[in-house]
Design a protein around this motif. Structure first.
Motif, PDB file in Angstrom:
ATOM      1  N   GLY A  29      15.959 -24.135 -22.522  1.00 28.35           N
ATOM      2  CA  GLY A  29      15.081 -25.124 -21.915  1.00 28.35           C
ATOM      3  C   GLY A  29      13.912 -24.556 -21.129  1.00 28.35           C
ATOM      4  O   GLY A  29      13.396 -25.211 -20.225  1.00 28.35           O
ATOM      5  N   GLU A  30      13.468 -23.348 -21.483  1.00 27.98           N
ATOM      6  CA  GLU A  30      12.392 -22.712 -20.715  1.00 27.98           C
ATOM      7  C   GLU A  30      11.089 -22.507 -21.477  1.00 27.98           C
ATOM      8  O   GLU A  30      10.065 -22.272 -20.853  1.00 27.98           O
ATOM      9  CB  GLU A  30      12.872 -21.358 -20.175  1.00 27.98           C
ATOM     10  N   THR A  31      11.123 -22.577 -22.810  1.00 24.94           N
ATOM     11  CA  THR A  31       9.914 -22.190 -23.548  1.00 24.94           C
ATOM     12  C   THR A  31       9.502 -23.119 -24.681  1.00 24.94           C
ATOM     13  O   THR A  31       8.342 -23.062 -25.097  1.00 24.94           O
ATOM     14  CB  THR A  31      10.074 -20.775 -24.121  1.00 24.94           C
ATOM     15  N   TYR A  32      10.384 -23.914 -25.215  1.00 23.85           N
ATOM     16  CA  TYR A  32      10.045 -24.780 -26.348  1.00 23.85           C
ATOM     17  C   TYR A  32      10.462 -26.213 -26.078  1.00 23.85           C
ATOM     18  O   TYR A  32      11.512 -26.462 -25.462  1.00 23.85           O
ATOM     19  CB  TYR A  32      10.723 -24.298 -27.642  1.00 23.85           C
ATOM     20  N   ALA A  33       9.669 -27.148 -26.583  1.00 22.65           N
ATOM     21  CA  ALA A  33       9.937 -28.573 -26.380  1.00 22.65           C
ATOM     22  C   ALA A  33      10.692 -29.201 -27.551  1.00 22.65           C
ATOM     23  O   ALA A  33      10.716 -30.414 -27.688  1.00 22.65           O
ATOM     24  CB  ALA A  33       8.615 -29.314 -26.149  1.00 22.65           C
ATOM     25  N   TYR A  34      11.302 -28.382 -28.396  1.00 22.91           N
ATOM     26  CA  TYR A  34      12.145 -28.950 -29.451  1.00 22.91           C
ATOM     27  C   TYR A  34      13.287 -29.720 -28.792  1.00 22.91           C
ATOM     28  O   TYR A  34      13.747 -29.355 -27.707  1.00 22.91           O
ATOM     29  CB  TYR A  34      12.744 -27.840 -30.322  1.00 22.91           C
ATOM     30  N   PRO A  35      13.794 -30.767 -29.451  1.00 28.78           N
ATOM     31  CA  PRO A  35      14.898 -31.530 -28.869  1.00 28.78           C
ATOM     32  C   PRO A  35      16.161 -30.679 -28.694  1.00 28.78           C
ATOM     33  O   PRO A  35      16.504 -29.883 -29.567  1.00 28.78           O
ATOM     34  CB  PRO A  35      15.149 -32.636 -29.894  1.00 28.78           C
ATOM     35  N   LEU A  36      16.814 -30.858 -27.557  1.00 30.76           N
ATOM     36  CA  LEU A  36      18.096 -30.189 -27.321  1.00 30.76           C
ATOM     37  C   LEU A  36      19.141 -30.780 -28.259  1.00 30.76           C
ATOM     38  O   LEU A  36      19.066 -31.949 -28.628  1.00 30.76           O
ATOM     39  CB  LEU A  36      18.527 -30.354 -25.866  1.00 30.76           C
ATOM     40  N   GLY A  37      20.109 -29.958 -28.634  1.00 31.43           N
ATOM     41  CA  GLY A  37      21.202 -30.430 -29.477  1.00 31.43           C
ATOM     42  C   GLY A  37      20.842 -30.577 -30.945  1.00 31.43           C
ATOM     43  O   GLY A  37      21.577 -31.215 -31.699  1.00 31.43           O
ATOM     44  N   ALA A  38      19.752 -29.980 -31.381  1.00 33.86           N
ATOM     45  CA  ALA A  38      19.360 -30.060 -32.788  1.00 33.86           C
ATOM     46  C   ALA A  38      20.416 -29.399 -33.662  1.00 33.86           C
ATOM     47  O   ALA A  38      21.065 -28.430 -33.257  1.00 33.86           O
ATOM     48  CB  ALA A  38      18.008 -29.383 -33.007  1.00 33.86           C
ATOM     49  N   THR A  39      20.570 -29.927 -34.856  1.00 32.18           N
ATOM     50  CA  THR A  39      21.467 -29.297 -35.817  1.00 32.18           C
ATOM     51  C   THR A  39      20.743 -28.132 -36.485  1.00 32.18           C
ATOM     52  O   THR A  39      19.514 -28.028 -36.433  1.00 32.18           O
ATOM     53  CB  THR A  39      21.902 -30.296 -36.912  1.00 32.18           C
ATOM     54  N   SER A  40      21.509 -27.292 -37.144  1.00 27.53           N
ATOM     55  CA  SER A  40      20.926 -26.174 -37.868  1.00 27.53           C
ATOM     56  C   SER A  40      19.929 -26.675 -38.915  1.00 27.53           C
ATOM     57  O   SER A  40      18.851 -26.100 -39.071  1.00 27.53           O
ATOM     58  CB  SER A  40      22.028 -25.348 -38.533  1.00 27.53           C
ATOM     59  N   GLU A  41      20.259 -27.722 -39.620  1.00 30.72           N
ATOM     60  CA  GLU A  41      19.361 -28.231 -40.664  1.00 30.72           C
ATOM     61  C   GLU A  41      18.083 -28.818 -40.076  1.00 30.72           C
ATOM     62  O   GLU A  41      17.004 -28.638 -40.642  1.00 30.72           O
ATOM     63  CB  GLU A  41      20.082 -29.236 -41.558  1.00 30.72           C
ATOM     64  N   GLN A  42      18.177 -29.511 -38.936  1.00 29.77           N
ATOM     65  CA  GLN A  42      16.965 -30.009 -38.286  1.00 29.77           C
ATOM     66  C   GLN A  42      16.072 -28.832 -37.878  1.00 29.77           C
ATOM     67  O   GLN A  42      14.868 -28.830 -38.139  1.00 29.77           O
ATOM     68  CB  GLN A  42      17.310 -30.831 -37.039  1.00 29.77           C
ATOM     69  N   ALA A  43      16.681 -27.850 -37.234  1.00 27.50           N
ATOM     70  CA  ALA A  43      15.925 -26.692 -36.758  1.00 27.50           C
ATOM     71  C   ALA A  43      15.303 -25.923 -37.920  1.00 27.50           C
ATOM     72  O   ALA A  43      14.148 -25.497 -37.841  1.00 27.50           O
ATOM     73  CB  ALA A  43      16.833 -25.778 -35.936  1.00 27.50           C
ATOM     74  N   ARG A  44      16.056 -25.768 -38.986  1.00 25.53           N
ATOM     75  CA  ARG A  44      15.524 -25.080 -40.168  1.00 25.53           C
ATOM     76  C   ARG A  44      14.286 -25.802 -40.681  1.00 25.53           C
ATOM     77  O   ARG A  44      13.287 -25.179 -41.025  1.00 25.53           O
ATOM     78  CB  ARG A  44      16.568 -24.999 -41.270  1.00 25.53           C
TER      79      ARG A  44
END
Length: 172
Positions: A29-44
């Motif tokens: 939670g210090e450098t990126y605004a991606y949603p917390l708790g993302a799945t591997s497939e979402q992040a990919r």
């Protein structure tokens, strides 16, 4: 300690090694605004979004990854952008610098006019320092635009590197 073998373009098979780094960096939670708790497939899907993706390896271990490409489509496509993630255990070893040197060289080789980072968290002092050492300038800061896990709401820097200027390599 072995020497990292170098930066190379990532393949789909690299996601298994990138995912733990991605998850650790984002969940901190210090450098990126991606949603917390993302799945591997979402992040990919977010990381492998059609951009050029690279990894830096040491032996068969991925120490960091970067993605890069046009910042905007169409009439803004002459300015590039990039994102970087380095394994926490490998920080302070120049991994980010090597990924950055490759990224700047790639943008130059592709004919980009500049590189714009849209959201560098102002409390991420190591990243801000690295980008400034490589010639990036803070061209503006959006106040309280990022909700840092440890600092609360802090600014996001917009940083820019004019590729008409010579690249400042991190290598002696």
């Amino acid at each position: 300690m072995s020497v990292p073998t170098g930066v190379r373009e990532a393949t789909d098979a690299d996601w298994a090694a990138i995912w733990p780094i991605w998850r650790e960096v984002v969940e901190a939670g210090e450098t990126y605004a991606y949603p917390l708790g993302a799945t591997s497939e979402q992040a990919r899907g977010w990381w492998f979004d059609g951009s050029r993706v690279t990894v830096l390896e040491e032996g068969d271990r991925v120490l960091g990854s970067a993605k890069m490409g046009p910042n905007r489509p169409g009439r803004g496509a002459h300015v590039g952008t990039a994102s970087f993630m380095v394994d926490a255990a490998a920080r302070g070893r120049g991994i980010g610098r090597r990924l950055a040197d490759d990224m700047v060289a790639w943008h130059r080789g592709q004919g980009f006019a500049g590189i714009q980072f849209n959201a560098v968290v102002e409390t991420n002092v190591a990243a801000v320092r690295l980008w400034q050492q490589l010639g990036f300038e803070v061209v503006g800061t959006v106040p309280r635009a990022f909700d840092s896990a440890s600092h609360g709401r802090v600014g996001l820097h917009v940083m820019y590197l004019d590729l008409a200027r010579p690249h400042v390599s991190s290598r002696p």
